[in-house]
Design a protein around this motif. Structure first.
Motif, PDB file in Angstrom:
ATOM      1  N   THR A   1      34.312  46.679  48.130  1.00  0.00           N
ATOM      2  CA  THR A   1      33.954  48.030  47.905  1.00  0.00           C
ATOM      3  C   THR A   1      34.600  48.827  48.803  1.00  0.00           C
ATOM      4  O   THR A   1      34.015  49.729  49.502  1.00  0.00           O
ATOM      5  CB  THR A   1      32.333  48.096  48.515  1.00  0.00           C
ATOM      6  OG1 THR A   1      32.272  47.767  49.603  1.00  0.00           O
ATOM      7  CG2 THR A   1      31.481  47.032  47.394  1.00  0.00           C
TER       8      THR A   1
ATOM      9  N   GLN B   1      23.811  51.360  44.757  1.00  0.00           N
ATOM     10  CA  GLN B   1      23.275  50.827  43.426  1.00  0.00           C
ATOM     11  C   GLN B   1      23.862  49.580  43.022  1.00  0.00           C
ATOM     12  O   GLN B   1      23.215  48.708  42.293  1.00  0.00           O
ATOM     13  CB  GLN B   1      23.786  52.155  42.328  1.00  0.00           C
ATOM     14  CG  GLN B   1      23.184  53.333  42.675  1.00  0.00           C
ATOM     15  CD  GLN B   1      23.912  54.373  41.745  1.00  0.00           C
ATOM     16  OE1 GLN B   1      24.545  54.265  41.045  1.00  0.00           O
ATOM     17  NE2 GLN B   1      23.116  55.598  41.730  1.00  0.00           N
ATOM     18  N   ARG B   2      25.238  49.440  43.498  1.00  0.00           N
ATOM     19  CA  ARG B   2      25.659  48.054  42.838  1.00  0.00           C
ATOM     20  C   ARG B   2      25.003  46.758  43.585  1.00  0.00           C
ATOM     21  O   ARG B   2      24.634  45.841  42.957  1.00  0.00           O
ATOM     22  CB  ARG B   2      27.213  47.940  43.189  1.00  0.00           C
ATOM     23  CG  ARG B   2      27.864  46.759  42.843  1.00  0.00           C
ATOM     24  CD  ARG B   2      29.435  46.844  43.247  1.00  0.00           C
ATOM     25  NE  ARG B   2      30.091  45.428  43.253  1.00  0.00           N
ATOM     26  CZ  ARG B   2      31.318  45.397  43.623  1.00  0.00           C
ATOM     27  NH1 ARG B   2      32.054  46.511  44.040  1.00  0.00           N
ATOM     28  NH2 ARG B   2      31.938  44.194  43.779  1.00  0.00           N
ATOM     29  N   LEU B   3      24.767  46.916  44.861  1.00  0.00           N
ATOM     30  CA  LEU B   3      24.449  45.710  45.721  1.00  0.00           C
ATOM     31  C   LEU B   3      22.961  45.798  45.833  1.00  0.00           C
ATOM     32  O   LEU B   3      22.482  44.906  46.618  1.00  0.00           O
ATOM     33  CB  LEU B   3      25.160  45.637  46.990  1.00  0.00           C
ATOM     34  CG  LEU B   3      26.668  45.347  46.777  1.00  0.00           C
ATOM     35  CD1 LEU B   3      27.181  45.313  47.913  1.00  0.00           C
ATOM     36  CD2 LEU B   3      26.910  44.135  45.871  1.00  0.00           C
ATOM     37  N   CYS B   4      22.038  46.734  45.607  1.00  0.00           N
ATOM     38  CA  CYS B   4      20.516  46.961  45.990  1.00  0.00           C
ATOM     39  C   CYS B   4      20.485  46.849  47.332  1.00  0.00           C
ATOM     40  O   CYS B   4      19.440  46.246  47.853  1.00  0.00           O
ATOM     41  CB  CYS B   4      19.898  46.077  45.208  1.00  0.00           C
ATOM     42  SG  CYS B   4      19.638  46.108  43.385  1.00  0.00           S
TER      43      CYS B   4
ATOM     44  N   TYR C   1      24.018  34.777  40.817  1.00  0.00           N
ATOM     45  CA  TYR C   1      24.097  36.230  40.456  1.00  0.00           C
ATOM     46  C   TYR C   1      24.548  37.055  41.575  1.00  0.00           C
ATOM     47  O   TYR C   1      25.170  37.985  41.198  1.00  0.00           O
ATOM     48  CB  TYR C   1      22.409  36.278  40.132  1.00  0.00           C
ATOM     49  CG  TYR C   1      22.268  38.029  39.598  1.00  0.00           C
ATOM     50  CD1 TYR C   1      22.440  38.390  38.599  1.00  0.00           C
ATOM     51  CD2 TYR C   1      21.863  39.138  40.651  1.00  0.00           C
ATOM     52  CE1 TYR C   1      22.228  39.723  38.209  1.00  0.00           C
ATOM     53  CE2 TYR C   1      21.682  40.046  40.612  1.00  0.00           C
ATOM     54  CZ  TYR C   1      21.972  40.802  39.103  1.00  0.00           C
ATOM     55  OH  TYR C   1      21.675  41.971  38.850  1.00  0.00           O
ATOM     56  N   SER C   2      23.970  36.721  42.716  1.00  0.00           N
ATOM     57  CA  SER C   2      24.769  37.704  43.603  1.00  0.00           C
ATOM     58  C   SER C   2      26.289  37.755  43.593  1.00  0.00           C
ATOM     59  O   SER C   2      26.868  38.612  44.035  1.00  0.00           O
ATOM     60  CB  SER C   2      24.127  37.233  45.176  1.00  0.00           C
ATOM     61  OG  SER C   2      22.817  37.381  45.244  1.00  0.00           O
TER      62      SER C   2
ATOM     63  N   ARG D   1      28.263  36.693  41.387  1.00  0.00           N
ATOM     64  CA  ARG D   1      28.921  37.481  40.272  1.00  0.00           C
ATOM     65  C   ARG D   1      28.968  39.143  40.138  1.00  0.00           C
ATOM     66  O   ARG D   1      29.832  39.815  39.932  1.00  0.00           O
ATOM     67  CB  ARG D   1      28.004  37.083  38.872  1.00  0.00           C
ATOM     68  CG  ARG D   1      28.349  35.647  38.357  1.00  0.00           C
ATOM     69  CD  ARG D   1      27.806  35.600  36.950  1.00  0.00           C
ATOM     70  NE  ARG D   1      26.460  35.611  37.084  1.00  0.00           N
ATOM     71  CZ  ARG D   1      25.842  34.373  37.276  1.00  0.00           C
ATOM     72  NH1 ARG D   1      26.536  33.400  37.234  1.00  0.00           N
ATOM     73  NH2 ARG D   1      24.420  34.903  37.053  1.00  0.00           N
ATOM     74  N   THR D   2      27.794  39.518  41.089  1.00  0.00           N
ATOM     75  CA  THR D   2      27.875  41.041  41.148  1.00  0.00           C
ATOM     76  C   THR D   2      28.844  41.304  42.242  1.00  0.00           C
ATOM     77  O   THR D   2      29.474  42.389  42.250  1.00  0.00           O
ATOM     78  CB  THR D   2      26.337  41.353  42.036  1.00  0.00           C
ATOM     79  OG1 THR D   2      25.408  41.006  41.101  1.00  0.00           O
ATOM     80  CG2 THR D   2      26.209  42.895  42.308  1.00  0.00           C
ATOM     81  N   LEU D   3      29.127  40.438  43.373  1.00  0.00           N
ATOM     82  CA  LEU D   3      30.265  40.745  44.236  1.00  0.00           C
ATOM     83  C   LEU D   3      31.547  40.695  43.786  1.00  0.00           C
ATOM     84  O   LEU D   3      32.348  41.606  43.851  1.00  0.00           O
ATOM     85  CB  LEU D   3      30.350  39.743  45.308  1.00  0.00           C
ATOM     86  CG  LEU D   3      29.254  40.065  46.729  1.00  0.00           C
ATOM     87  CD1 LEU D   3      29.383  38.838  47.436  1.00  0.00           C
ATOM     88  CD2 LEU D   3      29.385  41.217  47.211  1.00  0.00           C
TER      89      LEU D   3
ATOM     90  N   ARG E   1      32.291  41.358  40.478  1.00  0.00           N
ATOM     91  CA  ARG E   1      32.707  42.293  39.413  1.00  0.00           C
ATOM     92  C   ARG E   1      33.530  43.258  39.814  1.00  0.00           C
ATOM     93  O   ARG E   1      34.252  43.467  38.780  1.00  0.00           O
ATOM     94  CB  ARG E   1      31.239  42.969  39.124  1.00  0.00           C
ATOM     95  CG  ARG E   1      31.134  43.783  37.865  1.00  0.00           C
ATOM     96  CD  ARG E   1      29.851  44.410  37.491  1.00  0.00           C
ATOM     97  NE  ARG E   1      29.385  45.303  38.665  1.00  0.00           N
ATOM     98  CZ  ARG E   1      28.321  45.725  38.702  1.00  0.00           C
ATOM     99  NH1 ARG E   1      27.243  45.350  38.064  1.00  0.00           N
ATOM    100  NH2 ARG E   1      27.960  46.673  39.871  1.00  0.00           N
TER     101      ARG E   1
ATOM    102  N   THR F   1      31.422  30.315  44.219  1.00  0.00           N
ATOM    103  CA  THR F   1      31.882  31.430  43.207  1.00  0.00           C
ATOM    104  C   THR F   1      32.663  31.087  42.069  1.00  0.00           C
ATOM    105  O   THR F   1      32.197  31.535  40.921  1.00  0.00           O
ATOM    106  CB  THR F   1      33.067  32.413  44.056  1.00  0.00           C
ATOM    107  OG1 THR F   1      32.517  32.635  45.224  1.00  0.00           O
ATOM    108  CG2 THR F   1      33.473  33.664  43.319  1.00  0.00           C
TER     109      THR F   1
END
Length: 314
Positions: free
Chosen positions: A58, A71-74, A115-116, A118-120, A122, A274
């Motif tokens: 980030t 917003q991306r990582l809540c 899920y976490s 994949r969010t990282l 992205r 990952t």
């Protein structure tokens, strides 16, 4: 939306525990703990967690960087202690987070953690932007670009060997314990001997392609043995020191066609997790010889998430 009506786990200060692999696991465990307990997750702007995230995923590229990360990582970011007034704060100690054991069933835990991940992944840093202190961001793809060029990676087949000795005797004891739980060989993933590596790469036809070696550097004999092997040596590559950093090594491992790692290394484990989250196969961490002396995988992809096998490293 964040609210003062709900408790918040706060990551702050330099309370991380261990090296990068541990820190990544600590952050994933923090997310999991917040989900399990139905609370929020926050971090101080000067925390180890935000520094880690900005360095890899980030980078600060605009004035609204804080909002983008939230917003991306809540995760709620606090600029100073005054902003904490009125919040019900739960201390997020790095060592405690590393050893956090979720009570979620294995399948649910895997789904949540992937899920976490994949969010990282992205978005990852590509060398643009700055760090929290205004420094230059490093490129997560620097290792691949150095070894394979900026435009040829998508045409490159390669394998990665991650050699992690884990400070000698402690690593040996840890792998022995994991061997008892998983059935894997108690020394092979530490020694990474040529016959072990070739048992994986030869059936896949990958001895004809580059083999990238990444390591903690604690046991040079591992690399020397591989260099001396007539099949592996000519294909072996290492990232030049000036282009090598932990984020670049991480991406090299994740994007490889075949990954060979150490099951008791959190860095190897993070790479394997990952890869599974991104739908990439051929990760080899848990191997042992069968009755005929042939190497085989003895614990499936789920093992890197299984706390009954890897405990806090999962």
């Amino acid at each position: 939306e964040f609210t003062k009506d709900k408790p918040i786990i706060l990551l702050e200060g330099s309370w991380s525990h261990g090296q990068t692999g541990n820190n990544l696991v600590e952050f994933l465990h923090a997310i999991q703990k917040a989900r399990d307990e139905g609370v929020q997750l926050g971090m101080h702007v000067n925390s180890w967690a935000l520094e880690l995230l900005v360095s890899m995923f980030t980078a600060i590229e605009s004035d609204d960087w804080q909002e983008q990360i939230e917003q991306r990582l809540c995760v709620k970011i606090f600029q100073n202690n005054n902003e904490l007034e009125g919040w019900d704060v739960i201390e997020g100690n790095g060592k405690d987070l590393l050893h956090y054991r979720s009570e979620a069933p294995l399948g649910d835990y895997m789904e949540s953690q992937m899920y976490s991940l994949r969010t990282l992944f992205r978005d990852i840093n590509t060398g643009e932007g700055r760090t929290l202190n205004g420094g230059q961001i490093l490129d997560m793809c620097s290792g691949m670009k150095t070894l394979f060029g900026k435009t040829t990676r998508k045409y490159s087949l390669y394998s990665v060997i991650h050699s992690r000795i884990l400070e000698g005797e402690p690593g040996t004891r840890l792998l022995e314990t994991t061997s008892e739980r998983s059935g894997c060989d108690p020394v092979a993933a530490l020694e990474m001997r040529p016959d072990y590596v070739k048992s994986i790469l030869k059936p896949l036809g990958m001895l004809d392609y580059p083999i990238v070696f990444i390591t903690d550097g604690q046991d040079p004999s591992v690399l020397e043995r591989l260099k001396a092997d007539p099949d592996i040596g000519p294909k072996l590559r290492t990232v030049p020191e000036e282009a090598s950093w932990v984020g670049g090594d991480l991406t090299l491992g994740i994007m490889s066609n075949v990954f060979i790692g150490n099951p008791v290394s959190t860095f190897s484990g993070f790479i394997a997790k990952t890869r599974l989250a991104l739908g990439i196969g051929h990760s080899y961490l848990f191997r042992a010889k069968d009755e005929d002396g042939e190497w085989e995988t003895v614990c499936g992809d789920h093992c890197v998430f299984d706390k009954s096998i890897l405990e806090s490293m999962s």
